[in-house]
Design a protein around this motif. Structure first.
Motif, PDB file in Angstrom:
ATOM      1  N   SER A   1       0.706  -1.046   0.300  1.00 49.77           N
ATOM      2  CA  SER A   1      -0.394  -0.135  -0.214  1.00 49.77           C
ATOM      3  C   SER A   1       0.440   1.225  -0.294  1.00 49.77           C
ATOM      4  O   SER A   1       0.280   2.739   0.647  1.00 49.77           O
ATOM      5  CB  SER A   1      -0.548  -0.174   1.119  1.00 49.77           C
ATOM      6  OG  SER A   1      -0.198   0.320   2.431  1.00 49.77           O
ATOM      7  N   ARG A   2       1.854   1.043  -0.535  1.00 51.82           N
ATOM      8  CA  ARG A   2       3.082   2.150  -0.130  1.00 51.82           C
ATOM      9  C   ARG A   2       3.191   3.149  -1.481  1.00 51.82           C
ATOM     10  O   ARG A   2       3.270   2.565  -2.979  1.00 51.82           O
ATOM     11  CB  ARG A   2       4.293   1.681   0.069  1.00 51.82           C
ATOM     12  CG  ARG A   2       5.558   2.671   0.248  1.00 51.82           C
ATOM     13  CD  ARG A   2       6.623   1.832   0.733  1.00 51.82           C
ATOM     14  NE  ARG A   2       8.045   2.406   0.805  1.00 51.82           N
ATOM     15  CZ  ARG A   2       8.403   3.205  -0.978  1.00 51.82           C
ATOM     16  NH1 ARG A   2       7.975   2.139  -1.702  1.00 51.82           N
ATOM     17  NH2 ARG A   2       9.727   3.760  -0.463  1.00 51.82           N
ATOM     18  N   ARG A   3       3.150   4.353  -1.749  1.00 51.78           N
ATOM     19  CA  ARG A   3       3.399   5.178  -2.645  1.00 51.78           C
ATOM     20  C   ARG A   3       4.816   5.507  -2.910  1.00 51.78           C
ATOM     21  O   ARG A   3       5.512   5.515  -1.352  1.00 51.78           O
ATOM     22  CB  ARG A   3       2.959   6.414  -1.968  1.00 51.78           C
ATOM     23  CG  ARG A   3       2.927   7.834  -4.006  1.00 51.78           C
ATOM     24  CD  ARG A   3       3.039   8.729  -2.289  1.00 51.78           C
ATOM     25  NE  ARG A   3       1.599   9.511  -2.124  1.00 51.78           N
ATOM     26  CZ  ARG A   3       0.530   9.937  -2.768  1.00 51.78           C
ATOM     27  NH1 ARG A   3       0.596   9.671  -4.171  1.00 51.78           N
ATOM     28  NH2 ARG A   3      -0.657   9.984  -2.861  1.00 51.78           N
ATOM     29  N   PRO A   4       5.461   4.621  -3.587  1.00 52.30           N
ATOM     30  CA  PRO A   4       6.868   5.026  -3.884  1.00 52.30           C
ATOM     31  C   PRO A   4       7.383   6.483  -3.842  1.00 52.30           C
ATOM     32  O   PRO A   4       6.613   7.597  -3.646  1.00 52.30           O
ATOM     33  CB  PRO A   4       7.478   4.373  -5.327  1.00 52.30           C
ATOM     34  CG  PRO A   4       5.838   3.650  -6.097  1.00 52.30           C
ATOM     35  CD  PRO A   4       4.693   4.453  -4.367  1.00 52.30           C
ATOM     36  N   ASP A   5       8.268   6.384  -3.637  1.00 57.36           N
ATOM     37  CA  ASP A   5       9.094   8.299  -2.809  1.00 57.36           C
ATOM     38  C   ASP A   5       8.883   8.327  -4.723  1.00 57.36           C
ATOM     39  O   ASP A   5      10.107   8.046  -5.538  1.00 57.36           O
ATOM     40  CB  ASP A   5      10.775   7.305  -2.241  1.00 57.36           C
ATOM     41  CG  ASP A   5      11.117   7.099  -0.746  1.00 57.36           C
ATOM     42  OD1 ASP A   5       9.757   7.033  -0.314  1.00 57.36           O
ATOM     43  OD2 ASP A   5      11.642   5.587  -0.784  1.00 57.36           O
ATOM     44  N   TYR A   6      10.037   9.495  -4.604  1.00 60.48           N
ATOM     45  CA  TYR A   6       9.446  10.279  -5.583  1.00 60.48           C
ATOM     46  C   TYR A   6      10.977  10.568  -6.200  1.00 60.48           C
ATOM     47  O   TYR A   6      11.811  11.350  -6.205  1.00 60.48           O
ATOM     48  CB  TYR A   6       9.400  11.224  -5.901  1.00 60.48           C
ATOM     49  CG  TYR A   6       8.522  12.720  -7.011  1.00 60.48           C
ATOM     50  CD1 TYR A   6       7.587  12.279  -7.645  1.00 60.48           C
ATOM     51  CD2 TYR A   6       9.504  13.536  -7.067  1.00 60.48           C
ATOM     52  CE1 TYR A   6       7.252  12.304  -9.104  1.00 60.48           C
ATOM     53  CE2 TYR A   6       9.352  14.241  -8.475  1.00 60.48           C
ATOM     54  CZ  TYR A   6       8.452  13.318  -9.651  1.00 60.48           C
ATOM     55  OH  TYR A   6       8.265  14.026 -10.721  1.00 60.48           O
TER      56      TYR A   6
ATOM     57  N   PRO B   1      12.282  11.757 -10.310  1.00 63.63           N
ATOM     58  CA  PRO B   1      11.597  12.822 -10.828  1.00 63.63           C
ATOM     59  C   PRO B   1      11.139  11.612 -12.348  1.00 63.63           C
ATOM     60  O   PRO B   1      10.313  11.748 -13.221  1.00 63.63           O
ATOM     61  CB  PRO B   1      12.384  13.647 -11.941  1.00 63.63           C
ATOM     62  CG  PRO B   1      12.566  14.345 -10.345  1.00 63.63           C
ATOM     63  CD  PRO B   1      13.240  12.694 -10.024  1.00 63.63           C
ATOM     64  N   ASN B   2      12.519  10.860 -12.758  1.00 65.22           N
ATOM     65  CA  ASN B   2      12.120  10.227 -14.346  1.00 65.22           C
ATOM     66  C   ASN B   2      12.200   8.810 -13.462  1.00 65.22           C
ATOM     67  O   ASN B   2      12.549   8.238 -14.879  1.00 65.22           O
ATOM     68  CB  ASN B   2      14.121  10.265 -14.614  1.00 65.22           C
ATOM     69  CG  ASN B   2      14.672  10.186 -14.707  1.00 65.22           C
ATOM     70  OD1 ASN B   2      14.980   9.642 -13.079  1.00 65.22           O
ATOM     71  ND2 ASN B   2      15.810   9.324 -14.901  1.00 65.22           N
ATOM     72  N   HIS B   3      11.926   8.384 -12.498  1.00 64.56           N
ATOM     73  CA  HIS B   3      11.692   6.691 -12.470  1.00 64.56           C
ATOM     74  C   HIS B   3      10.494   6.507 -11.609  1.00 64.56           C
ATOM     75  O   HIS B   3      10.680   7.436  -9.964  1.00 64.56           O
ATOM     76  CB  HIS B   3      13.377   6.315 -11.985  1.00 64.56           C
ATOM     77  CG  HIS B   3      13.328   4.503 -11.822  1.00 64.56           C
ATOM     78  ND1 HIS B   3      12.830   3.894 -12.629  1.00 64.56           N
ATOM     79  CD2 HIS B   3      13.377   3.932 -10.204  1.00 64.56           C
ATOM     80  CE1 HIS B   3      12.573   2.889 -11.811  1.00 64.56           C
ATOM     81  NE2 HIS B   3      12.857   3.029 -10.313  1.00 64.56           N
ATOM     82  N   ILE B   4       9.906   5.344 -11.783  1.00 65.89           N
ATOM     83  CA  ILE B   4       8.910   5.002 -10.492  1.00 65.89           C
ATOM     84  C   ILE B   4       9.403   4.110  -9.770  1.00 65.89           C
ATOM     85  O   ILE B   4       9.287   2.516 -11.005  1.00 65.89           O
ATOM     86  CB  ILE B   4       7.586   4.962 -11.099  1.00 65.89           C
ATOM     87  CG1 ILE B   4       6.815   6.633 -11.730  1.00 65.89           C
ATOM     88  CG2 ILE B   4       6.405   4.002  -9.458  1.00 65.89           C
ATOM     89  CD1 ILE B   4       5.621   6.144 -12.230  1.00 65.89           C
ATOM     90  N   PRO B   5      10.212   3.645  -8.720  1.00 68.78           N
ATOM     91  CA  PRO B   5      10.783   2.327  -8.494  1.00 68.78           C
ATOM     92  C   PRO B   5       9.600   0.784  -8.340  1.00 68.78           C
ATOM     93  O   PRO B   5       9.614  -0.111  -8.611  1.00 68.78           O
ATOM     94  CB  PRO B   5      10.626   2.276  -6.958  1.00 68.78           C
ATOM     95  CG  PRO B   5      11.209   4.109  -6.744  1.00 68.78           C
ATOM     96  CD  PRO B   5      10.299   4.261  -7.664  1.00 68.78           C
ATOM     97  N   ASN B   6       8.080   1.130  -8.002  1.00 68.00           N
ATOM     98  CA  ASN B   6       7.214   0.551  -8.257  1.00 68.00           C
ATOM     99  C   ASN B   6       6.580  -0.124  -9.731  1.00 68.00           C
ATOM    100  O   ASN B   6       5.857   1.114  -9.863  1.00 68.00           O
ATOM    101  CB  ASN B   6       6.216   0.399  -7.419  1.00 68.00           C
ATOM    102  CG  ASN B   6       5.084  -0.665  -7.358  1.00 68.00           C
ATOM    103  OD1 ASN B   6       4.750  -1.787  -8.257  1.00 68.00           O
ATOM    104  ND2 ASN B   6       4.671  -0.737  -5.976  1.00 68.00           N
ATOM    105  N   PRO B   7       6.937  -0.842 -11.468  1.00 69.87           N
ATOM    106  CA  PRO B   7       6.143  -0.905 -12.110  1.00 69.87           C
ATOM    107  C   PRO B   7       4.580  -1.173 -11.912  1.00 69.87           C
ATOM    108  O   PRO B   7       4.137  -0.646 -12.975  1.00 69.87           O
ATOM    109  CB  PRO B   7       6.418  -1.839 -12.343  1.00 69.87           C
ATOM    110  CG  PRO B   7       6.975  -2.549 -11.578  1.00 69.87           C
ATOM    111  CD  PRO B   7       8.051  -1.688 -10.311  1.00 69.87           C
ATOM    112  N   ASN B   8       3.936  -0.296 -10.823  1.00 71.03           N
ATOM    113  CA  ASN B   8       2.844  -0.774 -10.695  1.00 71.03           C
ATOM    114  C   ASN B   8       2.080   0.151 -10.022  1.00 71.03           C
ATOM    115  O   ASN B   8       0.633   0.049 -10.661  1.00 71.03           O
ATOM    116  CB  ASN B   8       2.252  -1.945 -10.043  1.00 71.03           C
ATOM    117  CG  ASN B   8       2.259  -3.889 -11.265  1.00 71.03           C
ATOM    118  OD1 ASN B   8       2.392  -3.558 -12.420  1.00 71.03           O
ATOM    119  ND2 ASN B   8       1.665  -4.684 -10.040  1.00 71.03           N
ATOM    120  N   TYR B   9       2.859   1.107  -9.835  1.00 64.77           N
ATOM    121  CA  TYR B   9       2.367   2.791  -9.631  1.00 64.77           C
ATOM    122  C   TYR B   9       2.560   3.465 -10.693  1.00 64.77           C
ATOM    123  O   TYR B   9       3.112   3.895 -11.763  1.00 64.77           O
ATOM    124  CB  TYR B   9       3.338   2.768  -8.680  1.00 64.77           C
ATOM    125  CG  TYR B   9       2.913   4.443  -7.125  1.00 64.77           C
ATOM    126  CD1 TYR B   9       1.511   4.008  -6.764  1.00 64.77           C
ATOM    127  CD2 TYR B   9       2.989   5.602  -8.208  1.00 64.77           C
ATOM    128  CE1 TYR B   9       1.158   5.873  -6.093  1.00 64.77           C
ATOM    129  CE2 TYR B   9       2.711   7.036  -8.330  1.00 64.77           C
ATOM    130  CZ  TYR B   9       1.582   6.987  -7.075  1.00 64.77           C
ATOM    131  OH  TYR B   9       0.977   7.516  -5.924  1.00 64.77           O
TER     132      TYR B   9
END
Length: 624
Positions: free
Chosen positions: A78-83, A85-93
């Motif tokens: 249920s975690r929002r990934p840390d921000y 700019p050019n990358h989202i650690p969780n590919p489903n977010y």
């Protein structure tokens, strides 16, 4: 919100985070036993960064007796990934980029004051929006100051979950626009510049009058210039990408990636694509653009063919991880993809979309919708999905029978999920003996979270109406909230009105208004009817040349004691203009609403509200 494929869990199970041991929860086992040990056995699982300052809280559900080396039954994250700019650690977010305050305000009559924009930005932050496009700073000094204030007041304040939204400003591909955008957003903790240039053949030939080579060079150099100012978060949009040549898109996108772009937004600017076509566009860009793995792909879909939500979701399915939307779907022409529709579809159908989820707190949707509706003056149609008045109404006998037996027979989501509470379940009937607590409870049922001075002012207004009306309906309350709470900063305060009218002579109106210093002003005028006379008297006091563009009135409820709701749209005689992102200058218009059991009072309240909105922007007017 959590990934929608996870079933509802017992509260105790959700609260329990156990380290180094397993605990039985009904027929499953809840555990956070060494995360790496459990997750490392899951094929293709992307491990979270160990340097994250935002701790992961995960529940793994195994069938009894299954060891961590076997496939887990369900995973909840249920975690929002840390921000970054050019990358989202969780590919489903999926990041939600809200452009209500920029594209949404381009709707005719939707001009908002700085205070209104700030209120909406705060509500968007509470909603959990990842990026707020706060405006187009180069369009006017007022817009620049509004974006700067939002960056300072909203872009540095953490919500209950620690989330701080990115504050974004739009800029055309020129140094002046980019300078103004950076001047406005640089005060935020996470500032972003969003720059764009058209890439379709028709736009380059007739609007830009530039060659492909010139467009590529302009885009590349302006993205590099934005980065040179110290902005490490730059979004680039190839305007009208939906009608642009594929190979040219790949070329210009690869060049702006090299120049430092962190997000590539792919807009269907004129709403021309259909879902399969737009989804394929995103897939092709993802497959053929050099360096695309180093940026986030975004979508921006207009609604000219009614396909904006479908196109947006198809884009997400094909790899876009930022979705640009507006509250209530407002925007240029037919509007944009609707935030509430996109988010609730991901919540309801995320499993079919590969487990996609957002960080939106959906229980704040209704309040955001109502706030935007009131401040923009753009009414939501009753049958609008998610937030329309009829979205959870059931009149058919067959439907009512099913609802009485089980609400899920005809509702795929609960109204409580979006912050709406069923008014017929509380048993509350409001009248002149009702207190503040009962009023606040009823307001919460209707989706309004109002406290403090606003609640106090509304309470006394409610009491004055209740003295004349036996029962206050939900529609009456909605009209009162619109008239009392969602009003612009007071420049002129309505005091009194007295009219005489009929067949025996000219209609006459006497008006009393109070200015910002507390000085009372009284004027009298004649007109073709009581409302016309009242408006002319207001004009004599305000001394600002105004054109009345639209006037409409409706009865909120049935009966002779119904509250009348009035909406007006005005413009200044000297034609205040605003610059759209396209470069086109259009006349500013201002809407106002009023409500009262007296039609003349309702009309004057709406007119004065629109004037306050116009004067509240701090624009210079030619006083006659």
């Amino acid at each position: 919100m959590v990934p929608p494929m996870i079933p509802k869990l017992p509260k105790e199970a959700k609260r329990r985070y156990i380290h180094g041991e397993a605990k039985k929860e009904g027929s499953y086992t809840a555990s956070t036993t060494p995360m790496a040990a459990c997750l490392s056995h899951i094929p293709n699982f992307l491990s979270p960064a160990t340097t994250s300052t935002n701790p992961i809280r995960t529940l793994l559900y195994f069938k009894p007796s299954i060891t961590p080396s076997q496939k887990p039954f369900k995973i909840l994250c249920s975690r929002r990934p840390d921000y970054t700019p050019n990358h989202i650690p969780n590919p489903n977010y999926v990041r939600i980029f809200d452009t209500t305050l920029r594209d949404g305000e381009q709707s005719p009559g939707a001009t908002m004051t700085t205070k209104e924009k700030l209120d909406i930005a705060r509500q968007l932050a509470k909603l959990g929006v990842d990026i707020i496009e706060a405006g187009f700073p180069a369009s006017s000094e007022a817009d620049l100051e509004a974006v700067k204030l939002i960056a300072q007041e909203v872009g540095n304040v953490a919500g209950e979950d620690g989330h701080v939204p990115v504050i974004c400003g739009l800029a055309r591909c020129n140094k002046n626009d980019i300078d103004k955008s950076w001047e406005a957003v640089k005060h935020a903790r996470f500032p972003r510049i969003h720059t764009f240039i058209a890439t379709s053949e028709i736009h380059m030939m007739y609007k830009l009058k530039m060659t492909k080579e010139q467009v590529v060079e302009k885009a590349r150099s302006m993205v590099a210039y934005a980065r040179s100012l110290g902005c490490n978060d730059v979004e680039f949009s190839p305007e009208d990408a939906g009608r642009s040549e594929r190979e040219f898109l790949y070329e210009i996108l690869s060049e702006v990636i090299k120049a430092g772009a962190t997000t590539l937004n792919i807009p269907d600017t004129v709403g021309y694509n259909w879902p399969r076509e737009f989804g394929q566009l995103i897939a092709d860009i993802k497959a053929n653009t050099p360096g695309i793995e180093n940026v986030v792909i975004s979508t921006h879909c207009q609604n000219d063919l009614g396909l904006s939500t479908a196109n947006t979701l198809e884009g997400a399915y094909n790899g876009a991880r930022q979705l640009e939307v507006t509250i209530n779907g407002i925007g240029e022409r037919a509007g944009n993809a609707s935030l509430e529709e996109v988010v609730m579809t991901l919540k309801c159908k995320g499993e079919l979309l590969g487990g996609l989820y957002t960080g939106i707190n959906t229980r704040h949707i209704v309040m955001a919708s109502k706030m935007v509706e009131e401040y923009s003056g753009l009414q939501v149609q009753p049958h609008k999905a998610i937030v329309g008045a009829n979205a959870f109404a059931h009149e058919s006998g067959i439907h009512q029978d099913g609802m009485l037996k089980n609400k899920s027979t005809y509702e795929i989501m609960s109204p409580e999920d979006i912050g709406l509470y069923r008014s017929n379940e509380s048993g509350l009937t409001l009248g002149k003996l009702s207190g503040r607590h009962a009023l606040k409870s009823k307001l919460l049922e209707l989706g309004y979270d109002i406290d403090g001075r606003e609640l106090n002012d509304l309470f006394w207004r409610f009491k004055s109406v209740a003295e004349m009306k036996k029962v206050i309906t939900d529609d009456d309350l909605i009209a009162l909230v619109s008239d009392e709470v969602f009003q612009p900063k007071v420049v002129w305060k309505f005091g009194d009105v007295q009219v005489t009218c009929g067949t025996l002579g000219l209609s006459t109106a006497t008006i009393k208004l109070t200015d910002g210093d507390g000085t009372e002003h009284i004027a009298c005028a004649t007109g073709t009817g009581p409302v016309d006379a009242a408006y002319k008297a207001v004009d004599l006091i305000v001394k600002v040349p105004i054109k009345l563009l639209e006037y409409s009135m409706s009865a909120v409820t049935a009966g002779i004691d119904a509250i009348a709701s009035t909406r007006v749209v005005i413009a200044a005689e000297n034609n205040h203009t605003t610059t759209h992102a396209s470069g086109e200058k259009t006349a500013r218009t201002y809407s106002g609403t009023g409500a009262s059991m007296d039609i003349v009072i309702s009309s004057v309240r709406a007119y004065v509200g629109a004037i306050n909105k116009m004067l509240g922007l701090g624009l210079k007017v030619n006083v006659s």
